[in-house]
Design an enzyme around this catalytic site. Structure first.
Site, mmCIF file in Angstrom:
data_model
loop_
_atom_site.group_PDB
_atom_site.id
_atom_site.type_symbol
_atom_site.label_atom_id
_atom_site.label_comp_id
_atom_site.label_asym_id
_atom_site.label_seq_id
_atom_site.Cartn_x
_atom_site.Cartn_y
_atom_site.Cartn_z
ATOM 1 N N ARG A 198 59.461 75.998 47.339
ATOM 2 C CA ARG A 198 61.254 75.576 48.127
ATOM 3 C C ARG A 198 60.715 74.222 49.018
ATOM 4 N NH1 ARG A 198 62.302 77.557 53.991
ATOM 5 N NH2 ARG A 198 64.048 75.969 53.882
ATOM 6 N N HIS A 226 67.666 70.509 55.613
ATOM 7 C CA HIS A 226 66.516 71.187 56.641
ATOM 8 C C HIS A 226 65.809 69.985 57.871
ATOM 9 C CE1 HIS A 226 62.541 73.655 56.886
ATOM 10 N NE2 HIS A 226 62.970 73.223 57.803
ATOM 11 N N GLU A 239 68.529 77.238 59.106
ATOM 12 C CA GLU A 239 67.688 77.859 60.660
ATOM 13 C C GLU A 239 68.521 76.613 61.390
ATOM 14 O OE1 GLU A 239 64.101 76.674 61.503
ATOM 15 O OE2 GLU A 239 63.210 78.739 60.600
ATOM 16 N N ASN A 246 63.547 83.606 57.432
ATOM 17 C CA ASN A 246 62.434 83.055 58.372
ATOM 18 C C ASN A 246 62.157 83.905 59.429
ATOM 19 O OD1 ASN A 246 62.745 81.370 56.366
ATOM 20 N ND2 ASN A 246 63.617 79.364 58.421
ATOM 21 N N TYR A 256 58.756 84.338 62.351
ATOM 22 C CA TYR A 256 57.396 83.956 62.837
ATOM 23 C C TYR A 256 56.746 84.913 63.958
ATOM 24 C CZ TYR A 256 57.765 80.075 60.272
ATOM 25 O OH TYR A 256 57.914 78.604 59.372
ATOM 26 N N GLU A 308 60.140 81.703 55.017
ATOM 27 C CA GLU A 308 59.409 81.025 55.569
ATOM 28 C C GLU A 308 58.338 82.596 56.733
ATOM 29 O OE1 GLU A 308 59.939 77.283 58.454
ATOM 30 O OE2 GLU A 308 61.581 77.208 56.743
#
Ligand code: GBH
Length: 480
Positions: free
Chosen positions: A75, A120, A165, A305, A307, A376
């Site tokens: 990606r 991005h 995002e 994504n 985290y 991600e």
């Protein structure tokens, strides 16, 4: 527990974070070039992406690493001002076009599928000068750009992410301003941006659907970052739900819900605080019936994504909630790290693997069954040690949650992309945090890449389709 044979593994990067060559050929400056050059103090180590990993010149090494790991997907993102130096589709850069052709062809030759993000965060500075994402016209310019990209690479790229995002683009920018272009306009900025970004995504989706899907049969979606919010006590459930709707529902509900449009509880909240602030109308721009229909259902899969997670509680009378991104102070909420999470670096990245499974279930509960890909997920550290056992533990724990989601909860998850293939420019944190499966030597002219132990573990996972990390563990290391 094993991964189904159709499950895909990948690794992710983005253009500004790796390419460098910020002004070669006819490339125009992006907002990140402009921001890091004019306000270097906003980056912890005063660094920038002028050279970064030098991937513009070293991309063959990147392809080699992807091949070596055995990735199904790589990606990466396309730099808008590299491909369209005028911002508009009035001119396509020959060199810019060639660079992505080379990268895509090189990956395909090795059997690695490109998963391409159109945006991005490196907006052409020229379009920022015209208002950037606060200007509704941006959605048209983005759609024009998307059309160009689909026409150039659609024959070879089958998986697309329009925008990475939106919450970072709109909230990290306008709602306190740490990210480029660094505009602190929390009253209206984030909301104008939200609508434009959603319109931009939707227009690009429809262009692909009408013009390119019949020919190329690819898939298009958007990638959202979700920090899982859990209620600290039963008493905090209502505020937690509002936080979710404010931070994520604002971006997800218009696209993924059956009805479309803004989340109803967010509309009520925004009406209330707008009136209290003396605004004649809601600070959240309205969506017409036509706009709601244009945005609704513009996805072929769900890009996630993930985290970290937070516990949410109501602020006490004497507490002011932080004015940090995605956490507007008007919500009167306090965000705490999970007590049983592991410390992260930077500290906002505390690790709470269960949050990934919870997020997936939250998405399914709110928007129905989805075809999910983790676009991600990654671990960063301060040390650039090659023996990165903590990264291995992070990956293992998160993959375990994905396996539980698939096998216990029945979720449809078709892939996982680790962030990041290699160390790179970590936005306002500069080059200090290391996220890479490969270490990059930023003092070396050629930005030498060296595999970490985690890269061996990851390619073992890909080959064996299981997560056991025993043979990669050092005896002395604590696991995460
Ligand atoms: C991603 O953003 C980006 O897509 C990628 O470019 C970047 O390099 C990578 O992550 C690593 O940062 O402060 O409460 O919001 C992730 C955005 C921002 C999500 C910080 C987690 C911490 C919690 N992240 N956030 S909070």
């Amino acid at each position: 527990m094993c991964f189904p044979s159709s499950f895909k593994f990948g690794a992710s990067t983005s253009s500004y974070q790796i390419e460098g060559s910020w002004n070669v050929s006819d490339k125009a400056p992006s907002i990140w070039d402009h921001f890091t050059h004019t306000q270097p103090h906003k980056i912890e180590d005063y660094s920038n992406g002028d050279v970064a990993c030098d991937s513009y010149n070293q991309y063959l090494k990147d392809i080699e690493m992807a091949d070596h790991l055995g990735l199904d997907y790589y990606r990466f993102s396309i730099s808008w001002p590299r491909l369209l130096p005028e911002g508009f589709c009035t001119k396509i850069s020959k060199d810019g076009k060639q660079y992505y052709d080379n990268l895509i062809n090189g990956l395909l030759k090795k059997g690695v599928q490109p998963l391409v993000t159109l945006y991005h965060w490196d907006l052409p500075q020229k379009l920022q000068d015209l208002g950037g994402w606060a200007n509704p016209e941006m959605s048209e310019w983005f759609a024009d750009y998307a059309d160009v990209v689909f026409s150039l690479y659609g024959d070879r790229v089958k998986l697309w992410i329009t925008i990475n995002e939106p919450v970072l683009i709109c909230d990290f920018t306008y709602n306190s301003g740490p990210h480029a272009p660094g505009i602190d306009e929390p009253e209206l900025g984030p909301y104008l941006c939200t609508k434009t970004v959603l319109m931009a995504h939707a227009k690009a989706y429809h262009i692909y659907n009408k013009k390119y899907k019949p020919l190329y049969k690819g898939k298009v979606s958007i990638a959202n970052n979700i920090v899982y919010f859990g209620a600290k006590t039963d008493d905090d459930k209502e505020i937690t739900d509002l936080c979710n709707q404010y931070s994520y529902g604002r971006y997800l509900h218009p696209v993924y819900s059956k009805t479309g449009g803004w989340p109803p509880s967010l509309v009520m909240f925004m009406n209330k605080i707008s009136a209290e602030g003396g605004h004649p109308r809601s600070r959240l721009p309205s969506l017409s019936k036509r706009e709601i229909e244009l945005i609704r259902g513009t996805y072929d899969f769900f890009g996630l994504n993930y985290y970290t997670s937070r516990l949410v509680r109501k602020a006490r009378a004497y507490e002011t909630s932080e004015k940090t991104p995605g956490k507007v102070s008007e919500l009167r909420a306090i965000y705490e790290h999970y007590p049983n999470s592991t410390e992260g670096y930077p500290e906002t990245f505390s690790s709470y693997p269960e949050g990934l499974r919870n997020t997936i279930n939250w998405v399914r509960k709110n928007y129905g069954e989805q075809n999910i890909i983790i676009t991600e997920n990654g671990y960063s550290s301060f040390e650039d040690d090659l023996n990165d056992y903590k990264r291995i533990a992070y990956i293992e724990k998160h993959l375990e949650q994905i396996l539980l989601s698939i096998h216990e909860d029945g979720a449809k998850i078709f892939g996982y992309c680790y962030w990041s293939l290699m160390d790179n420019f970590e936005w306002t944190s500069g080059y200090t945090p290391k996220f890479g499966l490969y270490k990059v030597d930023f003092t070396d002219k050629n930005r030498k890449r060296t595999p970490r132990i985690s890269s061996q573990y990851y390619s073992h996972v890909i080959k064996s389709r299981s997560i056991d990390s025993k043979q990669f563990k050092s005896k002395s290391e604590d696991t995460l």
